[in-house]
Design an enzyme around this catalytic site. Structure first.
Site, PDB file in Angstrom:
ATOM      1  N   GLY A  71       0.812  -1.196   0.000  1.00  0.00           N
ATOM      2  CA  GLY A  71       0.000   0.000   0.000  1.00  0.00           C
ATOM      3  C   GLY A  71       0.851   1.253   0.000  1.00  0.00           C
ATOM      4  N   THR A  72       1.964   1.210   0.719  1.00  0.00           N
ATOM      5  CA  THR A  72       2.891   2.338   0.768  1.00  0.00           C
ATOM      6  C   THR A  72       3.407   2.668  -0.623  1.00  0.00           C
ATOM      7  OG1 THR A  72       3.581   1.922   3.049  1.00  0.00           O
ATOM      8  CG2 THR A  72       5.136   3.103   1.646  1.00  0.00           C
ATOM      9  N   GLN A 179      -7.109   0.585   4.825  1.00  0.00           N
ATOM     10  CA  GLN A 179      -7.863   0.087   5.980  1.00  0.00           C
ATOM     11  C   GLN A 179      -9.313  -0.236   5.666  1.00  0.00           C
ATOM     12  OE1 GLN A 179      -6.899  -0.707   9.067  1.00  0.00           O
ATOM     13  NE2 GLN A 179      -4.755  -0.155   8.736  1.00  0.00           N
ATOM     14  N   SER A 199      -3.948  -2.874   0.165  1.00  0.00           N
ATOM     15  CA  SER A 199      -2.855  -3.774   0.540  1.00  0.00           C
ATOM     16  C   SER A 199      -3.371  -5.162   0.875  1.00  0.00           C
ATOM     17  CB  SER A 199      -2.109  -3.192   1.751  1.00  0.00           C
ATOM     18  OG  SER A 199      -1.070  -4.041   2.172  1.00  0.00           O
ATOM     19  N   GLY A 200      -2.628  -6.189   0.457  1.00  0.00           N
ATOM     20  CA  GLY A 200      -3.062  -7.568   0.649  1.00  0.00           C
ATOM     21  C   GLY A 200      -3.084  -8.029   2.090  1.00  0.00           C
ATOM     22  N   HIS A 201      -2.109  -7.601   2.889  1.00  0.00           N
ATOM     23  CA  HIS A 201      -1.989  -8.190   4.229  1.00  0.00           C
ATOM     24  C   HIS A 201      -2.979  -7.602   5.229  1.00  0.00           C
ATOM     25  CE1 HIS A 201       0.376  -5.138   6.636  1.00  0.00           C
ATOM     26  NE2 HIS A 201       0.521  -4.654   5.418  1.00  0.00           N
ATOM     27  N   THR A 237       9.581  -8.440 -12.813  1.00  0.00           N
ATOM     28  CA  THR A 237       8.732  -9.627 -12.948  1.00  0.00           C
ATOM     29  C   THR A 237       7.715  -9.680 -11.825  1.00  0.00           C
ATOM     30  OG1 THR A 237      10.555 -10.813 -13.990  1.00  0.00           O
ATOM     31  CG2 THR A 237       8.734 -12.139 -13.137  1.00  0.00           C
ATOM     32  N   CYS A 325       3.631   1.175  11.656  1.00  0.00           N
ATOM     33  CA  CYS A 325       4.789   1.772  10.985  1.00  0.00           C
ATOM     34  C   CYS A 325       5.525   2.764  11.868  1.00  0.00           C
ATOM     35  CB  CYS A 325       4.349   2.463   9.689  1.00  0.00           C
ATOM     36  SG  CYS A 325       3.580   1.327   8.523  1.00  0.00           S
TER      37      CYS A 325
END
Length: 394
Positions: A71-72, A179, A199-201, A237, A325
């Site tokens: 996301g960052t 979020q 973001s995935g996590h 890649t 963070c």
């Protein structure tokens, strides 16, 4: 010892369905999606199907989905690239004082390049005023970034109103939705955004994968060079296993969102009510209404925040004081300070972010255990002693 994970806003455990999909890719689909031979073609097909799933989740065109590393990174590509590409049109940018540092630090970097930035204030619950935004607009405003929902206090921002104004005035609009995606409805057409980060996590997917939504026709500049992948904005890649993992995670999150959000909202409200009722001199940070369903942020006055977190951890409750963070910083939360809290109150903040594993029994345990923790820490606090005696507190 009991173990309760209460830091889902920082990261989430990877779902089994996601792990299975990723392992299958790692075992069977090692080809480079840019290769045109029999090993590359199936991987390219898988990647484009994943792109379609992500696009559907936020009501976008698959061609507007760019896979990035986080996301960052999505925030940085949007903000730095978007502002630089449109500098000839103007020099003024707008954001808020409570953004994630991925956004704030990007704007600070642009200030060093000569851009002028307006940082919008927030009210006592962490929400910006649309009127303040309108008043901040200038003829040379070219780029606006307002987060969809705050990562620390869960406040949902008026992004649809902001987006509509930006679209009308032909100003680029970016929103950090890291979020909110998978927690509340996110529709890029309703938000009228030109850029969106996720973001995935945060979605029970893997770390190391994010998405930048970039509306078709928008001009930007790349930050990286070396290949033509992802519309030349993220050369290199592609991480196919993580891309597939993210697509599975976001598809499941959106499918379950209505039911899970309702469940978490009930648990959230029970936790807020229990903490405020059981522990004196405690305040809720953020709004009662218009907040993320899984977010609880409270300040327990006259307690040192680090001691509070460590004691909670000893009791099996893994929580945080704000953004992961900035967890190594001794400074109080910039979000809470922007909302008008004192240093003392901000230092005693506790963010409890719920998730799929959270149960009502967990909520009962947290309410029950937090009260003696607060009493014990306050007994050692000279600030609490001064408060009890009615003495002034610096």
């Amino acid at each position: 010892m009991r173990s309760i994970y209460l830091d889902h806003a920082a990261t989430t455990p990877v779902r089994e369905e996601v792990i299975e999909a990723m392992v299958k890719v790692l075992r069977e689909n090692f080809g480079n999606p840019s290769s045109i031979h029999q090993f590359g073609r199936p991987v390219r097909k898988m990647m484009e199907e994943a792109r379609e799933k992500v696009a559907k989740a936020i009501n976008a065109d698959p061609r507007e989905i760019i896979f990035v590393g986080s996301g960052t990174e999505a925030d940085n590509i949007a903000i730095l690239g978007g502002a630089r590409a449109n500098k000839k049109k103007g020099n003024h940018l707008i954001t808020t004082s409570v953004e994630h540092h991925a956004v704030l630090d990007a704007f600070k970097a642009l200030e060093k390049e000569g851009f002028e930035v307006t940082y919008l204030p927030v009210d006592e619950v962490g929400r910006i005023s649309v009127e303040d935004f309108k008043n901040a607009l200038r003829d040379d405003t070219i780029f606006v970034s307002v987060m969809h929902a705050n990562n620390e206090v869960g406040t949902i921002m008026p992004v649809e109103e902001i987006g509509a104004i930006c679209r009308e005035k032909k100003i680029l609009f970016h929103t950090d939705a890291v979020q909110s995606v998978g927690k509340i409805p996110v529709d890029v057409t309703k938000i009228n955004c030109d850029f969106l980060a996720l973001s995935g996590h945060k979605l029970y997917g893997p770390k190391g994968i994010g998405v930048l939504y970039m509306r078709r026709g928008v001009r930007t500049q790349p930050l990286y060079f070396g290949g033509g992948q992802e519309r030349k904005l993220r050369p290199g890649t592609e991480n196919i296993a993580n891309i597939i993992g993210l697509s599975v995670a976001i598809e499941l999150a959106v499918a379950e969102m209505e039911q899970e959000s309702a469940r978490l909202s009930k648990l959230r409200d029970k936790l807020i009510d229990g903490v405020l009722a059981n522990i004196e001199e405690t305040r809720l940070n953020g709004p009662r209404e218009g907040r993320l369903p899984h977010n609880v942020n409270v300040s327990i006055e006259y307690i040192e925040g680090e001691a509070l977190l460590l004691t909670c951890d000893m009791k099996g409750m893994a929580a945080s004081s704000g953004s992961a963070c900035t967890s190594g910083s001794l400074d109080p939360s910039h979000v809470l300070m922007a909302m008008g809290l004192t240093h003392t109150t901000a230092h005693g903040s506790l963010r409890l972010s719920l998730g799929k594993s959270t149960t009502e029994d967990d909520i009962d345990y947290i309410i029950r255990e937090l009260q003696p923790i607060a009493e014990r820490l306050r007994a050692m606090s000279p600030v609490w002693e001064r408060f009890q005696k009615g003495l002034p507190i610096a």
